[in-house]
Scaffold this active site. Sequence first.
Site, short mmCIF file in Angstrom:
data_model
loop_
_atom_site.label_atom_id
_atom_site.label_comp_id
_atom_site.label_asym_id
_atom_site.label_seq_id
_atom_site.Cartn_x
_atom_site.Cartn_y
_atom_site.Cartn_z
N ASN A 128 0.72 -0.79 -0.05
CA ASN A 128 -0.17 -0.29 -0.24
C ASN A 128 0.81 1.29 0.43
O ASN A 128 2.37 1.37 0.71
CB ASN A 128 -0.94 -0.06 1.21
CG ASN A 128 -0.34 -0.25 2.78
OD1 ASN A 128 -0.13 1.01 2.80
ND2 ASN A 128 -0.06 -1.30 3.17
N CYS A 186 -4.34 -7.54 -4.93
CA CYS A 186 -3.83 -8.21 -4.62
C CYS A 186 -5.69 -8.84 -4.70
O CYS A 186 -6.05 -10.01 -4.76
CB CYS A 186 -3.07 -9.76 -4.07
SG CYS A 186 -1.24 -9.04 -4.71
#
Length: 262
Positions: A128, A186
């Site tokens: 992130n 993901c």
Amino acid sequence: MNDDQLLRYSRHILLDELGIEGQKRLIEAHALVVGAGGLGSPVVLYLAAAGVGRITVCDGDRVDLTNLQRQIAHDTAAIGQNKAESAAASARRINPEVMVEAVPRRVAAGDLERLVAAADVVVDASDNFATRHAVNRACVAAAKPLVSGAAVRFDGQVAVFDARRESSPCYHCLFPEGGQPDEMRCAENGVFAPLVGIIGTVQAAEALKLLADLGTPLSGRLLLLNALDMSWRTIRVPRDPACSVCSRTLSPPVTRSAATRP
């Protein structure tokens, strides 16, 4: 090095570019890995196998069944365990000579700054932008080289940001904070299992090169992979003289809390 080490690392020692002196540098080095998921798994395992003497791995997440398709440091028996602790245990099994420290939590600003300052190289294997920017700020503040990677779907990227070099950009030069598009993760978009292995292995290679003072690192370059057609591209990344993080003419930014969710 003792006889066992000479045998264990013999294939490294045979490399003229690395040799005994380079292997000694690896044995004496300390690497910090932020994230023990898809990217962090091959990074931690290869750094341990290569003989990096001390490895610190940070991750606050726990192993889930959905992770096992790609996060090779963990197996089915590790489901429910903290990822940093699971990856550290796997690394110790590969090479019991190395010291592997697990930090089983999301690291906050002060903690991150301390960990970065103690390391010789930092590998960002998080997923992130908030964590990547926090790690970048800490690396710039401590003048530590950073190996950054990312992978989602069939696309991956690797870059090195070396704050020890005046001409080197930082992560913020390439991806200004707040200027990124919506994050692709993901869990929402999927990821091709070997992709994280390829990108994580390249990150490990770059970290080893930096630690052993070997070859030419990816500093100032962004390496891009499209795994669907297995094509690689390299993009030059200049330093932004007006960067709010690494510009030598601006005051250091305030470091905010970081959370890792690799």
